[in-house]
Design a protein around this motif. Structure first.
Motif, mmCIF file in Angstrom:
data_model
loop_
_atom_site.group_PDB
_atom_site.id
_atom_site.type_symbol
_atom_site.label_atom_id
_atom_site.label_comp_id
_atom_site.label_asym_id
_atom_site.label_seq_id
_atom_site.Cartn_x
_atom_site.Cartn_y
_atom_site.Cartn_z
ATOM 1 N N GLY A 29 -8.850 -17.574 1.019
ATOM 2 C CA GLY A 29 -8.678 -16.129 0.996
ATOM 3 C C GLY A 29 -10.002 -15.395 0.948
ATOM 4 N N LEU A 30 -10.115 -14.340 1.699
ATOM 5 C CA LEU A 30 -11.330 -13.518 1.728
ATOM 6 C C LEU A 30 -11.116 -12.262 0.891
ATOM 7 C CD1 LEU A 30 -12.189 -13.694 5.539
ATOM 8 C CD2 LEU A 30 -13.392 -14.819 3.666
ATOM 9 N N PRO A 31 -12.188 -11.652 0.420
ATOM 10 C CA PRO A 31 -12.052 -10.385 -0.305
ATOM 11 C C PRO A 31 -11.482 -9.296 0.610
ATOM 12 C CG PRO A 31 -14.256 -11.290 -0.574
ATOM 13 C CD PRO A 31 -13.576 -12.113 0.455
ATOM 14 N N SER A 85 -5.138 -6.440 -1.293
ATOM 15 C CA SER A 85 -4.653 -7.481 -0.393
ATOM 16 C C SER A 85 -3.192 -7.772 -0.702
ATOM 17 C CB SER A 85 -5.483 -8.748 -0.576
ATOM 18 O OG SER A 85 -4.961 -9.777 0.220
ATOM 19 N N LEU A 86 -2.410 -7.963 0.349
ATOM 20 C CA LEU A 86 -0.991 -8.282 0.177
ATOM 21 C C LEU A 86 -0.722 -9.759 0.418
ATOM 22 C CD1 LEU A 86 0.571 -5.179 1.933
ATOM 23 C CD2 LEU A 86 0.250 -5.576 -0.499
ATOM 24 N N GLY A 87 -1.764 -10.558 0.403
ATOM 25 C CA GLY A 87 -1.589 -11.996 0.536
ATOM 26 C C GLY A 87 -1.848 -12.538 1.926
ATOM 27 N N GLY A 88 -1.662 -11.750 2.954
ATOM 28 C CA GLY A 88 -1.917 -12.215 4.309
ATOM 29 C C GLY A 88 -3.358 -11.985 4.700
ATOM 30 N N ALA A 89 -3.750 -12.568 5.815
ATOM 31 C CA ALA A 89 -5.143 -12.459 6.260
ATOM 32 C C ALA A 89 -5.529 -11.012 6.537
ATOM 33 C CB ALA A 89 -5.356 -13.311 7.500
ATOM 34 N N ARG A 91 -3.224 -8.311 5.977
ATOM 35 C CA ARG A 91 -2.281 -7.405 5.340
ATOM 36 C C ARG A 91 -2.943 -6.743 4.141
ATOM 37 N NH1 ARG A 91 2.683 -10.195 3.500
ATOM 38 N NH2 ARG A 91 3.309 -8.063 3.133
ATOM 39 N N VAL A 92 -3.307 -5.486 4.309
ATOM 40 C CA VAL A 92 -3.954 -4.725 3.246
ATOM 41 C C VAL A 92 -3.232 -3.398 3.108
ATOM 42 C CG1 VAL A 92 -6.087 -3.592 2.531
ATOM 43 C CG2 VAL A 92 -6.192 -5.793 3.687
ATOM 44 N N ALA A 93 -2.967 -3.009 1.883
ATOM 45 C CA ALA A 93 -2.330 -1.717 1.627
ATOM 46 C C ALA A 93 -3.271 -0.868 0.792
ATOM 47 C CB ALA A 93 -1.017 -1.923 0.880
ATOM 48 N N LEU A 94 -3.254 0.423 1.037
ATOM 49 C CA LEU A 94 -4.021 1.350 0.210
ATOM 50 C C LEU A 94 -3.093 1.839 -0.887
ATOM 51 C CD1 LEU A 94 -5.891 3.345 2.967
ATOM 52 C CD2 LEU A 94 -6.811 1.586 1.478
ATOM 53 N N GLU A 95 -3.393 1.422 -2.123
ATOM 54 C CA GLU A 95 -2.547 1.759 -3.260
ATOM 55 C C GLU A 95 -3.423 2.132 -4.436
ATOM 56 O OE1 GLU A 95 -0.067 -1.531 -4.136
ATOM 57 O OE2 GLU A 95 0.954 -1.474 -2.212
#
Length: 122
Positions: A29-31, A85-89, A91-95
């Motif tokens: 996993g990457l940052p 990060s939502l776990g996928g490569a 998949r990123v959400a702004l929360e």
């Protein structure tokens, strides 16, 4: 399974991981803000401009304020959402995330690793 069998199985799994790492094929996993590229070992900046802009803003504020907590408080005051990060490569959400009050927790969540990677040129 006996304990000896579990030990042998774990040793074989570790050997496979080391072998993959030696060939340059191991992907962990990457940052947040980075994604894996097509080539082996290639790391790219996230393609979503919103994520990149928030991260660049975070680092600009960190350079100005000098504290991750102060940056987080500034983000909350401005209503800016933190990329998670939502776990996928990719998949990123702004929360609205929470920053731990303990520095070791922030390091475990990848904040320190992200700061170091974003400051180094790719």
């Amino acid at each position: 399974m006996s304990e000896a069998e579990l030990h042998v199985l774990r040793a074989r799994l570790n050997g496979g991981i080391r072998s993959k790492a030696a060939r340059g094929e191991l992907r962990r996993g990457l940052p947040v803000g980075f994604v894996w590229g097509e080539d082996d070992g290639e790391i790219l900046i996230h393609p979503d401009e919103a994520v990149v802009n928030v991260i660049r803003t975070i680092f600009a504020r960190f350079a100005e304020l000098g504290s991750a907590r102060r940056v987080w408080l500034w983000l909350r005051a401005q209503g800016i959402k933190f990329p998670l990060s939502l776990g996928g490569a990719s998949r990123v959400a702004l929360e609205r995330g929470q920053l731990s009050r303990r520095p070791c927790r922030a390091c475990q969540s990848g904040l320190c690793r992200s700061l170091r990677l974003w400051q180094e040129p790719l």
